[in-house]
Design an enzyme around this catalytic site. Structure first.
Site, short mmCIF file in Angstrom:
data_model
loop_
_atom_site.label_atom_id
_atom_site.label_comp_id
_atom_site.label_asym_id
_atom_site.label_seq_id
_atom_site.Cartn_x
_atom_site.Cartn_y
_atom_site.Cartn_z
N PHE A 185 29.14 -38.61 30.83
CA PHE A 185 29.72 -38.12 32.03
C PHE A 185 30.72 -36.80 32.05
O PHE A 185 31.11 -36.58 30.69
CB PHE A 185 30.75 -39.40 32.86
CG PHE A 185 31.98 -39.51 31.89
CD1 PHE A 185 33.15 -38.99 32.21
CD2 PHE A 185 31.82 -40.35 30.75
CE1 PHE A 185 34.24 -39.31 31.42
CE2 PHE A 185 32.83 -40.73 30.34
CZ PHE A 185 34.13 -40.26 30.44
N CYS A 186 30.94 -36.28 32.87
CA CYS A 186 31.82 -35.05 33.00
C CYS A 186 32.07 -34.74 34.22
O CYS A 186 32.25 -35.60 34.99
CB CYS A 186 30.89 -33.71 32.44
SG CYS A 186 29.36 -33.53 33.68
N THR A 187 32.85 -33.71 34.70
CA THR A 187 33.57 -33.45 35.86
C THR A 187 32.60 -33.41 37.02
O THR A 187 32.86 -34.26 38.07
CB THR A 187 34.20 -32.08 35.82
OG1 THR A 187 34.99 -31.60 34.85
CG2 THR A 187 35.12 -31.65 37.22
N CYS A 192 27.30 -33.67 31.52
CA CYS A 192 26.37 -34.85 31.03
C CYS A 192 25.06 -34.87 31.31
O CYS A 192 24.24 -35.59 30.88
CB CYS A 192 26.99 -35.97 31.93
SG CYS A 192 27.37 -35.90 33.52
N ILE A 214 32.55 -37.35 37.45
CA ILE A 214 33.89 -38.02 37.79
C ILE A 214 34.12 -37.63 39.34
O ILE A 214 34.37 -38.37 40.13
CB ILE A 214 34.94 -37.82 37.01
CG1 ILE A 214 34.72 -37.81 35.49
CG2 ILE A 214 36.25 -38.16 37.42
CD1 ILE A 214 35.71 -37.10 34.77
#
Length: 280
Positions: A185-187, A192, A214
């Site tokens: 996951f990432c922003t 990701c 996220i």
């Protein structure tokens, strides 16, 4: 999609072969100028990435225009709202990669990594296992200072200083994930997605990317299984699980993230220094 705050902020990307970026750049510049949008658009051979802020009408007109290009007709968009525009100027840049990993360009026509949506991930995290009964491991692909603002519970964090470090570090820890389901996951989903494709390419099984990152998770399920806020690359610095700006700021001098508690330090001088500067 009406909202009390006057400005709509969007984050969106799509991996797609995009071979006419040079020719398209003036068109993007023109429509953003005409609509008064602020933010950044990256046009690359592997696709598009954008963070834009404007009035609801302007953002709506821009997205209608963007989606008239068949390559971007199905682009997914994440929304937040603010009292002022989240960026101060408008840039349309040509780059080689959407996010720099210095690996062969992603070719989504050859297949994306599987994704998991926010509701499904929350259900897995509630249970501690995926639908096949495998333990679920969250893998943060962001840089260390972003992770420090907030991340999922019990996440794997390699303290990356830049995304180009990811391929080497994941290769060294590949065996840690045997028999487990890995959710990168990432922003907003870009890092990701690249990370998940790379993990598949090096032979890791049961790898997923968090669809929309996220920000989409916050939008759909709030802050369940998440500690803190989410760092964002604009004047707001961080958003809470309700997608509201927080009191966290970024130091003008050293670019470190400065929490509200750290802002009480005598080393914090707005626009000049912070406690992190004092340690460097």
């Amino acid at each position: 999609m009406s909202h009390a705050a006057p400005y709509v902020n969007i984050a969106a990307y799509k991996f797609i072969s995009f071979d006419d970026t040079q020719a398209q750049r003036p068109r993007y510049q023109d429509i953003c100028a005409r609509l008064g949008l602020k933010g950044t658009i990256l046009l690359t051979p592997e696709g598009i990435n954008m963070f834009l802020s404007g009035t609801q009408a302007a953002i709506g007109e821009y997205l209608d225009w963007l989606r008239s290009d068949a390559r971007f007709a199905d682009i997914e968009v994440k929304y937040s709202y603010s009292r002022e525009q989240s960026h101060k100027r408008m840039l349309v840049k040509l780059k080689q990669e959407i996010i720099t990993m210095r690996m062969p360009l992603i070719k989504p026509e050859e297949g994306r990594a599987p994704s998991v949506d926010a509701q499904t991930l929350k259900r897995w995290l509630d249970a501690g296992v995926d639908d096949a009964g495998r333990p679920v491991v969250m893998l943060d692909t962001r840089n260390d200072y972003e992770v420090d603002v907030g991340t999922f519970h019990n996440t794997v964090d390699y303290r990356l200083q830049k995304f180009t470090e990811f391929p080497e570090v994941i290769a060294a820890h590949k065996q840690d994930f045997a028999g487990k389901t890995v959710v990168s996951f990432c922003t907003g989903g870009i890092r990701c997605e690249k990370a998940a494709i790379h993990m598949q390419n090096i032979g890791m099984d049961h790898v997923y990317q968090l669809e929309g990152g996220i920000l989409k998770y916050f939008e759909e399920v709030g802050g369940a299984h998440y500690d803190g806020d989410c760092f964002v690359f604009d004047y707001r610095t961080a958003l809470n699980p309700r997608l509201e700006p927080t009191e966290t700021v970024q130091c003008f001098a050293c670019r470190a993230v400065v929490t509200p508690r750290e802002q009480l330090s005598p080393d914090y001088v707005l626009g000049q220094s912070c406690p992190h500067c004092a340690l460097k």
